[in-house]
Scaffold this motif. Structure first.
Motif, PDB file in Angstrom:
ATOM      1  N   ILE A 112       0.838  -1.205   0.000  1.00  0.00           N
ATOM      2  CA  ILE A 112       0.000   0.000   0.000  1.00  0.00           C
ATOM      3  C   ILE A 112       0.870   1.252   0.000  1.00  0.00           C
ATOM      4  CG2 ILE A 112      -1.559   1.396   1.420  1.00  0.00           C
ATOM      5  CD1 ILE A 112      -2.906  -1.225   2.273  1.00  0.00           C
ATOM      6  N   GLU A 113       1.871   1.288   0.872  1.00  0.00           N
ATOM      7  CA  GLU A 113       2.734   2.462   0.961  1.00  0.00           C
ATOM      8  C   GLU A 113       3.528   2.675  -0.326  1.00  0.00           C
ATOM      9  OE1 GLU A 113       2.886   4.864   3.262  1.00  0.00           O
ATOM     10  OE2 GLU A 113       1.115   3.811   4.001  1.00  0.00           O
ATOM     11  N   GLN A 114       3.992   1.599  -0.939  1.00  0.00           N
ATOM     12  CA  GLN A 114       4.775   1.752  -2.162  1.00  0.00           C
ATOM     13  C   GLN A 114       3.899   2.198  -3.330  1.00  0.00           C
ATOM     14  OE1 GLN A 114       8.004  -1.044  -2.944  1.00  0.00           O
ATOM     15  NE2 GLN A 114       7.579  -2.021  -0.979  1.00  0.00           N
ATOM     16  N   LEU A 115       2.676   1.701  -3.397  1.00  0.00           N
ATOM     17  CA  LEU A 115       1.762   2.160  -4.438  1.00  0.00           C
ATOM     18  C   LEU A 115       1.387   3.628  -4.214  1.00  0.00           C
ATOM     19  CD1 LEU A 115      -0.674  -0.883  -4.881  1.00  0.00           C
ATOM     20  CD2 LEU A 115       1.478  -0.395  -6.060  1.00  0.00           C
ATOM     21  N   LYS A 116       1.180   4.003  -2.950  1.00  0.00           N
ATOM     22  CA  LYS A 116       0.884   5.400  -2.630  1.00  0.00           C
ATOM     23  C   LYS A 116       2.039   6.306  -3.026  1.00  0.00           C
ATOM     24  CE  LYS A 116      -1.034   6.411   1.340  1.00  0.00           C
ATOM     25  NZ  LYS A 116      -1.342   6.387   2.797  1.00  0.00           N
ATOM     26  N   ASN A 117       3.264   5.849  -2.838  1.00  0.00           N
ATOM     27  CA  ASN A 117       4.429   6.644  -3.230  1.00  0.00           C
ATOM     28  C   ASN A 117       4.468   6.870  -4.735  1.00  0.00           C
ATOM     29  OD1 ASN A 117       5.388   6.914  -0.617  1.00  0.00           O
ATOM     30  ND2 ASN A 117       6.752   5.138  -0.745  1.00  0.00           N
ATOM     31  N   GLU A 118       4.115   5.841  -5.499  1.00  0.00           N
ATOM     32  CA  GLU A 118       4.090   5.999  -6.955  1.00  0.00           C
ATOM     33  C   GLU A 118       3.053   7.032  -7.377  1.00  0.00           C
ATOM     34  OE1 GLU A 118       6.303   4.295  -9.155  1.00  0.00           O
ATOM     35  OE2 GLU A 118       7.143   4.129  -7.140  1.00  0.00           O
ATOM     36  N   ILE A 119       1.957   7.082  -6.640  1.00  0.00           N
ATOM     37  CA  ILE A 119       0.892   8.037  -6.947  1.00  0.00           C
ATOM     38  C   ILE A 119       1.293   9.444  -6.520  1.00  0.00           C
ATOM     39  CG2 ILE A 119      -1.481   8.703  -6.412  1.00  0.00           C
ATOM     40  CD1 ILE A 119      -2.071   5.679  -6.043  1.00  0.00           C
ATOM     41  N   SER A 120       1.730   9.596  -5.264  1.00  0.00           N
ATOM     42  CA  SER A 120       2.047  10.935  -4.740  1.00  0.00           C
ATOM     43  C   SER A 120       3.249  11.559  -5.441  1.00  0.00           C
ATOM     44  CB  SER A 120       2.290  10.864  -3.224  1.00  0.00           C
ATOM     45  OG  SER A 120       3.412  10.047  -2.931  1.00  0.00           O
ATOM     46  N   SER A 121       4.165  10.736  -5.928  1.00  0.00           N
ATOM     47  CA  SER A 121       5.350  11.265  -6.611  1.00  0.00           C
ATOM     48  C   SER A 121       5.061  11.698  -8.034  1.00  0.00           C
ATOM     49  CB  SER A 121       6.455  10.204  -6.632  1.00  0.00           C
ATOM     50  OG  SER A 121       6.090   9.106  -7.464  1.00  0.00           O
ATOM     51  N   GLY A 122       3.892  11.310  -8.542  1.00  0.00           N
ATOM     52  CA  GLY A 122       3.555  11.675  -9.917  1.00  0.00           C
ATOM     53  C   GLY A 122       3.978  10.639 -10.941  1.00  0.00           C
ATOM     54  N   THR A 123       4.608   9.553 -10.489  1.00  0.00           N
ATOM     55  CA  THR A 123       4.969   8.487 -11.428  1.00  0.00           C
ATOM     56  C   THR A 123       3.718   7.935 -12.098  1.00  0.00           C
ATOM     57  OG1 THR A 123       6.874   7.885 -10.060  1.00  0.00           O
ATOM     58  CG2 THR A 123       6.128   6.252 -11.653  1.00  0.00           C
ATOM     59  N   GLY A 167      -9.478  -1.863 -16.221  1.00  0.00           N
ATOM     60  CA  GLY A 167      -8.274  -1.775 -15.412  1.00  0.00           C
ATOM     61  C   GLY A 167      -8.480  -0.857 -14.228  1.00  0.00           C
ATOM     62  N   THR A 168      -7.402  -0.506 -13.570  1.00  0.00           N
ATOM     63  CA  THR A 168      -7.448   0.355 -12.384  1.00  0.00           C
ATOM     64  C   THR A 168      -6.745   1.663 -12.682  1.00  0.00           C
ATOM     65  OG1 THR A 168      -7.441  -1.582 -10.931  1.00  0.00           O
ATOM     66  CG2 THR A 168      -6.860   0.533  -9.938  1.00  0.00           C
ATOM     67  N   TYR A 169      -7.401   2.763 -12.363  1.00  0.00           N
ATOM     68  CA  TYR A 169      -6.896   4.095 -12.678  1.00  0.00           C
ATOM     69  C   TYR A 169      -6.658   4.905 -11.410  1.00  0.00           C
ATOM     70  CZ  TYR A 169      -8.132   3.310 -17.572  1.00  0.00           C
ATOM     71  OH  TYR A 169      -8.197   2.818 -18.852  1.00  0.00           O
ATOM     72  N   VAL A 170      -5.716   5.848 -11.494  1.00  0.00           N
ATOM     73  CA  VAL A 170      -5.462   6.754 -10.383  1.00  0.00           C
ATOM     74  C   VAL A 170      -6.574   7.793 -10.348  1.00  0.00           C
ATOM     75  CG1 VAL A 170      -3.884   8.438  -9.370  1.00  0.00           C
ATOM     76  CG2 VAL A 170      -2.972   6.435 -10.576  1.00  0.00           C
ATOM     77  N   ARG A 171      -7.191   7.917  -9.199  1.00  0.00           N
ATOM     78  CA  ARG A 171      -8.315   8.828  -9.039  1.00  0.00           C
ATOM     79  C   ARG A 171      -7.932  10.089  -8.264  1.00  0.00           C
ATOM     80  NH1 ARG A 171     -13.986   7.034  -6.121  1.00  0.00           N
ATOM     81  NH2 ARG A 171     -15.164   8.944  -6.525  1.00  0.00           N
ATOM     82  N   ALA A 172      -7.002   9.961  -7.320  1.00  0.00           N
ATOM     83  CA  ALA A 172      -6.592  11.094  -6.489  1.00  0.00           C
ATOM     84  C   ALA A 172      -5.187  10.826  -5.967  1.00  0.00           C
ATOM     85  CB  ALA A 172      -7.558  11.298  -5.323  1.00  0.00           C
ATOM     86  N   THR A 173      -4.534  11.871  -5.477  1.00  0.00           N
ATOM     87  CA  THR A 173      -3.149  11.746  -5.027  1.00  0.00           C
ATOM     88  C   THR A 173      -3.009  11.424  -3.548  1.00  0.00           C
ATOM     89  OG1 THR A 173      -3.074  14.149  -4.709  1.00  0.00           O
ATOM     90  CG2 THR A 173      -2.294  13.293  -6.830  1.00  0.00           C
ATOM     91  N   SER A 174      -4.091  11.538  -2.796  1.00  0.00           N
ATOM     92  CA  SER A 174      -4.044  11.232  -1.367  1.00  0.00           C
ATOM     93  C   SER A 174      -5.456  10.987  -0.870  1.00  0.00           C
ATOM     94  CB  SER A 174      -3.421  12.393  -0.580  1.00  0.00           C
ATOM     95  OG  SER A 174      -4.305  13.499  -0.575  1.00  0.00           O
ATOM     96  N   GLU A 175      -5.572  10.505   0.357  1.00  0.00           N
ATOM     97  CA  GLU A 175      -6.892  10.292   0.934  1.00  0.00           C
ATOM     98  C   GLU A 175      -7.663  11.603   1.015  1.00  0.00           C
ATOM     99  OE1 GLU A 175      -4.103   9.057   2.082  1.00  0.00           O
ATOM    100  OE2 GLU A 175      -4.343   6.963   2.677  1.00  0.00           O
ATOM    101  N   LEU A 176      -6.981  12.681   1.375  1.00  0.00           N
ATOM    102  CA  LEU A 176      -7.641  13.980   1.465  1.00  0.00           C
ATOM    103  C   LEU A 176      -8.126  14.419   0.099  1.00  0.00           C
ATOM    104  CD1 LEU A 176      -8.502  16.542   2.924  1.00  0.00           C
ATOM    105  CD2 LEU A 176      -6.165  17.403   2.668  1.00  0.00           C
TER     106      LEU A 176
END
Length: 220
Positions: free
Chosen positions: A16-27, A71-80
Motif C-alpha cells: 500500500i505504501e509503495q503504491l501510494k508513493n508511486e501516486i504521490s510522486s507523480g509516477t 483496469g485500475t486508474y489513479v483517481r486522487a493523489t491522497s486520501e484527502l
C-alpha cells in the motif's frame, strides 16, 4: 517504475505504501491506468492476493478506481484529495470559489512577501504556458500550474500540501468550466503584483481572477 521488493512482514501495508508513493510522486498521474496486477506482483515479488488487497484498500480510500473490464486508474493523489474530489462532485460553484478564495488570496499575499527570483520565473513561465495553451487539457494544466506556482512561492509547507490535494480534486471542476479567455488580465496582474512584492494588489487581482468583488466600505 521504481518499486522496492517488499519484505515478508506486513506485506499488504508495505505494498500500500509503495503504491501510494508511486501516486504521490507523480509516477502514476491522476487519470492514468496503473500496471496490471501480474506486473505489480512480479515487480514487488509478492503474490497477486497481496497486490489485490492493497489495490482494494487504495480504492476504498479514494486513490484508485477499478473499472470493470478496463483496469485500475489513479483517481486522487491522497486520501484527502479523494475525499475533497468526492465532495466537489455535489458542491455548488459558489462553494468551490469560496474555498479557492480562502486558499489563493492568502497565498498571493504570502507569495508577494516571500517570493524568490526562482519563484517568479516559475510563475511567469506558467503564465506564458497558460496564455499559449493550444487545447483544453493544456489550458487546464497550465492554469493549475500557475496557481500552484504561486502557492509554492509562499514556502508554507502546510499550505502547499493542502493546495496540492485541493487542486488535484479541482482539476475536474476546472475542466467542466474551461474558458481560455477567462481573466487573462487578472492572472497577469497577479504575477505583476507578486513580482513587485505588493501583497494587497496580489490579493485584489486574485479576487478579480475568481470573479469576486470585495464589498464596498460603508464609508466609501
Amino acid at each position: 517504475m521504481t518499486l522496492h521488493t517488499a519484505r515478508r512482514a506486513s506485506l499488504v501495508d508495505q505494498v500500500i505504501e509503495q503504491l501510494k508513493n508511486e501516486i504521490s510522486s507523480g509516477t502514476w498521474p491522476v487519470g492514468e491506468k496503473i500496471p496490471a496486477e501480474p506486473v505489480l506482483s512480479d515487480s514487488l515479488g509478492v503474490g497477486r492476493n497481496t497486490v489485490r488487497e492493497a489495490v482494494r484498500a487504495l480504492t476504498h480510500a479514494g486513490l484508485l478506481e477499478c473499472r470493470q473490464g478496463d483496469g485500475t486508474y489513479v483517481r486522487a493523489t491522497s486520501e484527502l484529495s479523494g475525499a475533497v474530489r468526492r465532495r466537489l462532485r455535489t458542491a455548488e460553484l459558489h462553494e468551490i470559489l469560496e474555498v479557492r478564495r480562502a486558499l489563493e488570496v492568502e497565498a498571493a499575499k504570502l507569495a508577494a512577501a516571500r517570493r524568490t527570483p526562482e519563484d517568479v520565473t516559475v510563475i511567469d513561465d506558467a503564465l506564458l504556458r497558460r496564455h499559449e495553451a493550444g487545447d483544453e487539457n493544456a489550458y487546464v494544466e497550465a492554469d493549475l500550474a500557475f496557481h500552484a506556482a504561486i502557492v509554492a512561492a509562499t514556502h508554507n509547507r502546510v499550505l502547499i500540501d493542502l493546495y496540492h490535494d485541493f487542486s488535484a480534486a479541482l482539476r475536474a471542476s476546472i475542466a467542466e468550466r474551461v474558458d481560455p479567455e477567462h481573466a487573462d488580465a487578472a492572472h497577469a496582474d497577479i504575477a505583476t503584483a507578486i513580482r513587485a512584492g505588493d501583497g494587497e494588489a496580489a490579493a485584489q487581482a486574485t479576487l478579480a481572477c475568481l470573479g469576486v468583488r470585495e464589498p464596498s466600505s460603508p464609508d466609501a
